[in-house]
Design a protein around this motif. Structure first.
Motif, PDB file in Angstrom:
ATOM      1  N   THR A   1      47.601  42.773  47.042  1.00  0.00           N
ATOM      2  CA  THR A   1      48.986  42.383  46.799  1.00  0.00           C
ATOM      3  C   THR A   1      49.314  41.122  47.587  1.00  0.00           C
ATOM      4  OG1 THR A   1      49.779  43.750  48.617  1.00  0.00           O
ATOM      5  CG2 THR A   1      49.737  44.772  46.451  1.00  0.00           C
ATOM      6  N   GLN A   2      50.324  40.416  47.163  1.00  0.00           N
ATOM      7  CA  GLN A   2      50.791  39.219  47.866  1.00  0.00           C
ATOM      8  C   GLN A   2      52.252  39.388  48.193  1.00  0.00           C
ATOM      9  OE1 GLN A   2      49.168  36.621  49.042  1.00  0.00           O
ATOM     10  NE2 GLN A   2      47.229  37.450  48.293  1.00  0.00           N
ATOM     11  N   PRO A   3      52.676  39.424  49.411  1.00  0.00           N
ATOM     12  CA  PRO A   3      51.818  39.458  50.601  1.00  0.00           C
ATOM     13  C   PRO A   3      51.074  40.786  50.705  1.00  0.00           C
ATOM     14  CG  PRO A   3      54.102  39.761  51.223  1.00  0.00           C
ATOM     15  CD  PRO A   3      54.086  39.496  49.754  1.00  0.00           C
ATOM     16  N   ALA A   4      50.089  40.815  51.551  1.00  0.00           N
ATOM     17  CA  ALA A   4      49.274  42.021  51.726  1.00  0.00           C
ATOM     18  C   ALA A   4      50.143  43.174  52.219  1.00  0.00           C
ATOM     19  CB  ALA A   4      48.147  41.754  52.721  1.00  0.00           C
ATOM     20  N   LYS A   5      49.791  44.380  51.817  1.00  0.00           N
ATOM     21  CA  LYS A   5      50.571  45.555  52.234  1.00  0.00           C
ATOM     22  C   LYS A   5      50.624  45.689  53.751  1.00  0.00           C
ATOM     23  CE  LYS A   5      50.054  48.067  48.019  1.00  0.00           C
ATOM     24  NZ  LYS A   5      50.125  49.316  47.361  1.00  0.00           N
ATOM     25  N   ARG A   6      49.541  45.330  54.412  1.00  0.00           N
ATOM     26  CA  ARG A   6      49.531  45.391  55.880  1.00  0.00           C
ATOM     27  C   ARG A   6      50.616  44.478  56.448  1.00  0.00           C
ATOM     28  NH1 ARG A   6      44.677  45.791  59.700  1.00  0.00           N
ATOM     29  NH2 ARG A   6      45.590  45.340  61.691  1.00  0.00           N
TER      30      ARG A   6
ATOM     31  N   GLY B   1      42.942  45.485  40.166  1.00  0.00           N
ATOM     32  CA  GLY B   1      44.101  45.502  41.047  1.00  0.00           C
ATOM     33  C   GLY B   1      43.738  45.813  42.484  1.00  0.00           C
ATOM     34  N   LEU B   2      42.800  46.726  42.691  1.00  0.00           N
ATOM     35  CA  LEU B   2      42.378  47.071  44.047  1.00  0.00           C
ATOM     36  C   LEU B   2      41.668  45.909  44.721  1.00  0.00           C
ATOM     37  CD1 LEU B   2      41.153  50.726  43.500  1.00  0.00           C
ATOM     38  CD2 LEU B   2      43.157  49.992  44.807  1.00  0.00           C
ATOM     39  N   VAL B   3      40.861  45.189  43.963  1.00  0.00           N
ATOM     40  CA  VAL B   3      40.144  44.051  44.520  1.00  0.00           C
ATOM     41  C   VAL B   3      41.106  42.899  44.805  1.00  0.00           C
ATOM     42  CG1 VAL B   3      38.435  42.267  43.997  1.00  0.00           C
ATOM     43  CG2 VAL B   3      37.938  44.644  43.493  1.00  0.00           C
ATOM     44  N   ARG B   4      42.032  42.668  43.902  1.00  0.00           N
ATOM     45  CA  ARG B   4      42.966  41.555  44.044  1.00  0.00           C
ATOM     46  C   ARG B   4      43.922  41.777  45.210  1.00  0.00           C
ATOM     47  NH1 ARG B   4      45.875  41.373  39.052  1.00  0.00           N
ATOM     48  NH2 ARG B   4      43.984  40.502  38.191  1.00  0.00           N
TER      49      ARG B   4
ATOM     50  N   LEU C   1      39.828  50.735  29.785  1.00  0.00           N
ATOM     51  CA  LEU C   1      40.739  49.651  30.125  1.00  0.00           C
ATOM     52  C   LEU C   1      41.550  50.008  31.374  1.00  0.00           C
ATOM     53  CD1 LEU C   1      41.955  46.923  29.502  1.00  0.00           C
ATOM     54  CD2 LEU C   1      43.549  48.043  27.941  1.00  0.00           C
ATOM     55  N   GLY C   2      41.987  51.267  31.462  1.00  0.00           N
ATOM     56  CA  GLY C   2      42.724  51.710  32.639  1.00  0.00           C
ATOM     57  C   GLY C   2      41.873  51.646  33.896  1.00  0.00           C
ATOM     58  N   LEU C   3      40.610  52.059  33.801  1.00  0.00           N
ATOM     59  CA  LEU C   3      39.704  51.977  34.948  1.00  0.00           C
ATOM     60  C   LEU C   3      39.503  50.529  35.378  1.00  0.00           C
ATOM     61  CD1 LEU C   3      36.959  54.588  34.029  1.00  0.00           C
ATOM     62  CD2 LEU C   3      38.624  54.746  35.876  1.00  0.00           C
ATOM     63  N   HIS C   4      39.352  49.651  34.402  1.00  0.00           N
ATOM     64  CA  HIS C   4      39.149  48.227  34.694  1.00  0.00           C
ATOM     65  C   HIS C   4      40.377  47.641  35.398  1.00  0.00           C
ATOM     66  CE1 HIS C   4      37.993  44.064  34.285  1.00  0.00           C
ATOM     67  NE2 HIS C   4      39.170  43.823  33.736  1.00  0.00           N
ATOM     68  N   ARG C   5      41.556  47.927  34.871  1.00  0.00           N
ATOM     69  CA  ARG C   5      42.781  47.396  35.471  1.00  0.00           C
ATOM     70  C   ARG C   5      42.965  47.905  36.901  1.00  0.00           C
ATOM     71  NH1 ARG C   5      47.018  47.910  30.418  1.00  0.00           N
ATOM     72  NH2 ARG C   5      46.263  46.062  29.301  1.00  0.00           N
ATOM     73  N   THR C   6      42.649  49.171  37.122  1.00  0.00           N
ATOM     74  CA  THR C   6      42.760  49.727  38.472  1.00  0.00           C
ATOM     75  C   THR C   6      41.790  49.038  39.421  1.00  0.00           C
ATOM     76  OG1 THR C   6      43.459  51.866  37.600  1.00  0.00           O
ATOM     77  CG2 THR C   6      42.552  51.848  39.836  1.00  0.00           C
ATOM     78  N   ALA C   7      40.545  48.865  38.996  1.00  0.00           N
ATOM     79  CA  ALA C   7      39.535  48.223  39.844  1.00  0.00           C
ATOM     80  C   ALA C   7      39.931  46.781  40.155  1.00  0.00           C
ATOM     81  CB  ALA C   7      38.174  48.265  39.161  1.00  0.00           C
TER      82      ALA C   7
END
Length: 66
Positions: free
Chosen positions: A32-37, A27-30, A19-25
């Protein structure tokens, strides 16, 4: 997935919570809003961009330089 990561990482992944691996994956695909850049670009400080010796394939390089 275990076959793709190779034997060293496979042994680590077997110990990780699925479950932790799934949540991390997810989150990485999704992202952040706004984008970190975008958040970094809005900071009122001078910035430097380091480029490796193999080239500069940085997306949006002109925006970063500006």
């Amino acid at each position: 997935m275990l076959a793709r990561v190779g034997p060293v990482w496979a042994s680590t992944m077997r110990l990780a919570d699925p479950l932790g691996l799934h949540r991390t994956a997810v989150g990485l695909v999704r992202g952040t809003q706004p984008a970190k850049r975008d958040l970094l670009m809005r900071l009122p400080v001078d910035r430097s961009c380091l480029v490796g010796a193999l080239g500069d394939g940085t997306a949006g390089r002109a925006e970063l330089v500006a």
